[in-house]
Design an enzyme around this catalytic site. Structure first.
Site, PDB file in Angstrom:
ATOM      1  N   LYS A 209       0.834  -1.196   0.000  1.00  0.00           N
ATOM      2  CA  LYS A 209       0.000   0.000   0.000  1.00  0.00           C
ATOM      3  C   LYS A 209       0.872   1.251   0.000  1.00  0.00           C
ATOM      4  CE  LYS A 209      -3.500   2.410   2.666  1.00  0.00           C
ATOM      5  NZ  LYS A 209      -4.484   2.393   3.742  1.00  0.00           N
ATOM      6  N   GLU A 215      10.405  -4.700   4.602  1.00  0.00           N
ATOM      7  CA  GLU A 215      10.444  -6.112   4.198  1.00  0.00           C
ATOM      8  C   GLU A 215      10.172  -6.250   2.701  1.00  0.00           C
ATOM      9  OE1 GLU A 215       8.898  -4.860   6.766  1.00  0.00           O
ATOM     10  OE2 GLU A 215       8.898  -6.212   8.499  1.00  0.00           O
ATOM     11  N   GLY A 273      -4.927  -1.712   4.861  1.00  0.00           N
ATOM     12  CA  GLY A 273      -4.141  -2.851   4.385  1.00  0.00           C
ATOM     13  C   GLY A 273      -4.826  -4.180   4.657  1.00  0.00           C
ATOM     14  N   ARG A 274      -5.349  -4.355   5.864  1.00  0.00           N
ATOM     15  CA  ARG A 274      -5.958  -5.647   6.225  1.00  0.00           C
ATOM     16  C   ARG A 274      -7.368  -5.809   5.653  1.00  0.00           C
ATOM     17  NH1 ARG A 274      -4.918  -2.226  10.186  1.00  0.00           N
ATOM     18  NH2 ARG A 274      -6.568  -1.400  11.528  1.00  0.00           N
ATOM     19  N   GLU A 359      -5.100  -6.324  14.636  1.00  0.00           N
ATOM     20  CA  GLU A 359      -4.569  -5.016  14.250  1.00  0.00           C
ATOM     21  C   GLU A 359      -5.701  -3.989  14.304  1.00  0.00           C
ATOM     22  OE1 GLU A 359      -0.945  -4.567  11.440  1.00  0.00           O
ATOM     23  OE2 GLU A 359      -2.627  -3.973  10.204  1.00  0.00           O
ATOM     24  N   HIS A 390      -6.260 -32.981  17.843  1.00  0.00           N
ATOM     25  CA  HIS A 390      -5.168 -33.804  18.368  1.00  0.00           C
ATOM     26  C   HIS A 390      -4.035 -32.940  18.906  1.00  0.00           C
ATOM     27  CE1 HIS A 390      -7.026 -37.478  16.829  1.00  0.00           C
ATOM     28  NE2 HIS A 390      -7.463 -36.679  15.866  1.00  0.00           N
ATOM     29  N   LYS A 514       9.119  -0.644  14.106  1.00  0.00           N
ATOM     30  CA  LYS A 514       9.728  -0.317  12.805  1.00  0.00           C
ATOM     31  C   LYS A 514      10.828   0.737  12.994  1.00  0.00           C
ATOM     32  CE  LYS A 514       5.561  -0.833   9.949  1.00  0.00           C
ATOM     33  NZ  LYS A 514       4.617  -0.099   9.110  1.00  0.00           N
TER      34      LYS A 514
HETATM   35  O1  F6P Z   1       2.966  -2.567   9.695  1.00  0.00           O
HETATM   36  C1  F6P Z   1       1.640  -2.893   9.575  1.00  0.00           C
HETATM   37  C2  F6P Z   1       1.174  -2.675   8.185  1.00  0.00           C
HETATM   38  O2  F6P Z   1       1.091  -1.318   7.946  1.00  0.00           O
HETATM   39  C3  F6P Z   1      -0.140  -3.369   7.915  1.00  0.00           C
HETATM   40  O3  F6P Z   1      -1.217  -2.660   8.346  1.00  0.00           O
HETATM   41  C4  F6P Z   1      -0.059  -3.550   6.437  1.00  0.00           C
HETATM   42  O4  F6P Z   1      -0.999  -4.469   5.991  1.00  0.00           O
HETATM   43  C5  F6P Z   1       1.368  -4.009   6.292  1.00  0.00           C
HETATM   44  O5  F6P Z   1       2.077  -3.233   7.233  1.00  0.00           O
HETATM   45  C6  F6P Z   1       1.970  -3.835   4.938  1.00  0.00           C
HETATM   46  O6  F6P Z   1       1.968  -2.507   4.522  1.00  0.00           O
HETATM   47  P1  F6P Z   1       2.172  -2.101   3.024  1.00  0.00           P
HETATM   48  O7  F6P Z   1       1.078  -2.721   2.221  1.00  0.00           O
HETATM   49  O8  F6P Z   1       2.129  -0.609   2.995  1.00  0.00           O
HETATM   50  O9  F6P Z   1       3.515  -2.625   2.581  1.00  0.00           O
END
Ligand code: F6P
Length: 551
Positions: A209, A215, A273-274, A359, A390, A514
């Site tokens: 987003k 990452e 995002g979620r 979240e 189990h 972060k």
């Molecule tokens: O760090 C949390 C977050 O902002 C989530 O809400 C989001 O889904 C995820 O990181 C990834 O963010 P992006 O889509 O901006 O890379």
């Protein structure tokens, strides 16, 4: 929407629920024995889903008080404000409009002066056209070969939804076209995911987003290096253009990364995002299952949106499930909530729900900045049955904690199989039914004794019962049904957030880690000043790392 939320604990309904909880002695055995209409009264339909709340710890008084609570906190007004596009995400001053992602093309919704439905369908059409090209083989890599593997690079909401749905809809995937997913910055993730792939037939979708997530950008760079190394001799810009597309709200940053803007699919800041798997973030899924099936998925979401938007609270499934969760969390002391799909293909659904619910509702302040007045955000977790049976069901059956559990099952299997004369799916469903029955009704000491059990072992073999479950059942795990299920959990999360007065759409709680990672990075890499700024424990852990790291 900055107005102070209603303090739920100050409402008459909260007072009533407190009294009811103090005197509460649930007895599902007698409730069932004495009330022939219980199951019918507490079973609700929403789209293709049938939701049975009869094995919940719910009676007429509690239900009435929960419905009053919904009225007193203004659930209906807040819901309408969300669907209208008001800025109910107050800390980010944004509308919350994932529901607009699944409006039909002939709808109109003007938000902040812009028809968002037109925008949504313009992007959707581009995603569909791209997916068709990949599926048909018309989209080729730089060497002219067709694409065989699509790798989505993203994390959190830019990963969990696409992975979960790709797994859930395995039966709908196109043969010969595989999707893989890289999310973790652990280099093992990129290394193992790319292992065995041919760069000439691999296409990457960088999904972020913000296009600023450490990452994702790191993994995207690793992927680019892997691609270019594997395609030595090809024009680099051309290779990136043929093998990289992007999904983001920050299209300028996509261009900076070197991805052709023509190969970028946008979305908007009003999609959290979620809550984004049904936006262009779902592009990998569209490639896998095709535009028609994705359209069915969107229709499923929309059906649940309409149910939530238009159904009175007493029959509104997301509202009832959300209110029930408030009852369990705030009045009966539940701290966690299990989600137990009796569908192996939903094996990533609990992980997906963890981000969606936790979240969203893991908050200690309300939308006006004041502290919450009650516990919020129970821990969601789970695994598919029967594997969980189990492993951890022991604690749900006989432990000391109350763990409400949602069981999700389907009348028809995605992959039917026979074991001789036995339909294996029937065996599977028998387990779902047995578990919800055992949890509700338990086994008394006399029943244990009647089986001839030695007296000394009787206590260990007693099941108290009255362990609450909700059964959700549907004909089959289709794209539409998956959309309905996801939207159900989106909306029940919203309902809980409204009761607690929190902004369920921001996520400031992930920011500190972060920031600190940026500060700790140089310390690990050997910067003495950065190391000196760390606390004693962090310094000791870095020292361990320095000592043991093979160079
Ligand atoms: O760090 C949390 C977050 O902002 C989530 O809400 C989001 O889904 C995820 O990181 C990834 O963010 P992006 O889509 O901006 O890379």
């Amino acid at each position: 929407m900055r107005d102070a939320p209603v303090d739920p604990t100050s409402t008459a309904a909260w007072g009533r629920l407190t009294e009811l909880a103090e005197a509460y002695e649930p007895d599902l055995r007698s409730w069932f024995a004495q009330d022939a209409g219980r199951v019918e009264r507490l079973t609700f339909g929403a789209g293709d889903l049938v939701v049975d709340l009869s094995k919940a710890l719910l009676d007429a008084d509690v239900l009435a008080a929960l419905l009053d609570l919904a009225d007193e906190v203004g659930l209906a007004e807040r819901r309408e404000a969300m669907f209208r596009g008001e800025h109910i995400n107050v800390t980010e001053d944004r509308a919350v409009l994932h529901t607009a992602l699944r409006l039909l093309p002939d709808a109109t919704l003007v938000v902040d002066g812009q028809d968002v439905v037109a925008d949504v369908h313009e992007v959707l059409e581009r995603v569909y056209a791209f997916a068709e090209q990949v599926r048909s083989g018309a989209w080729t890599g730089v060497t002219g070969e067709r694409i065989r593997t699509v790798v989505n690079i993203g994390i959190g909401g830019s990963d969990l939804g696409p992975v979960m749905a790709y797994e859930a809809l395995a039966a709908y995937r196109q043969d010969g076209l595989e999707c893989r997913f890289i999310s973790n910055i652990d280099p093992t993730d990129a290394a193992t995911t790319l292992s065995g792939l041919d760069p000439a037939t691999t296409l990457f979708i960088v999904s972020s987003k913000t296009f600023g997530t450490l990452e994702t950008l790191t993994n995207a760079r690793l992927a680019k290096a892997w691609l270019l190394e594997g395609l030595t001799g090809q024009d680099e810009a051309d290779a990136v253009r043929r093998h990289f597309v992007a999904v983001s709200t920050a299209l300028d940053k996509v261009a900076d990364f070197g991805i052709d803007p023509a190969n970028a699919f946008g979305f908007w800041d009003w999609v959290g995002g979620r809550y984004s798997m049904d936006s262009a973030i779902g592009t990998s899924l569209v490639v896998a299952i095709g535009p028609d099936r994705f359209t069915e998925l969107l229709a499923g979401f929309h059906a649940m949106d309409e149910h939530f938007r238009t159904t009175e609270t007493a029959h509104n499934v997301p509202a009832l499930m959300g209110l029930l969760n408030v009852w369990y969390t705030n009045f009966l002391g539940a701290q966690t909530h299990a989600v137990l799909p009796y569908a192996q293909l939903l094996h990533r659904f609990p992980a997906y729900l963890q981000q969606l619910t936790m979240e969203s509702n893991g908050k200690g302040v309300r939308w006006d900045g004041t502290p919450v007045t009650a516990d919020t955000g129970e821990v969601f977790w789970g695994e598919p049955g029967t594997n969980g049976q189990h492993a951890f069901y022991q604690l749900i059956h006989q432990g000391t904690r109350l763990i409400p559990a949602d069981f999700i099952a389907f009348a028809n299997p995605s992959y039917p199989l026979q074991d001789g004369d036995t339909d294996v799916h029937e065996l599977f469903l028998a387990n779902f039914l047995a578990q919800t029955r055992a949890l509700a009704f338990g086994k008394t000491a006399d029943e244990v004794r009647a089986e001839g059990t030695a007296e000394a072992v009787v206590p260990a073999r007693v099941f108290e019962g009255n362990r609450p479950t909700t059964s959700i059942i549907a004909p089959e795990l289709t794209p539409s049904v998956l959309g309905q299920l996801i939207a159900l959990y989106e909306h029940l999360t919203f309902v809980q957030g409204v009761v607690w007065g929190i902004d369920s759409f921001d996520q400031w709680g992930v920011e500190l880690g972060k920031q600190l990672a940026q500060q700790v990075g140089p310390a690990i890499a050997g910067d003495a000043d950065a190391l000196a700024e760390q606390d004693a424990s962090t310094r000791a852990l870095i020292a361990y790392y320095q000592e043991h790291r093979r160079r």
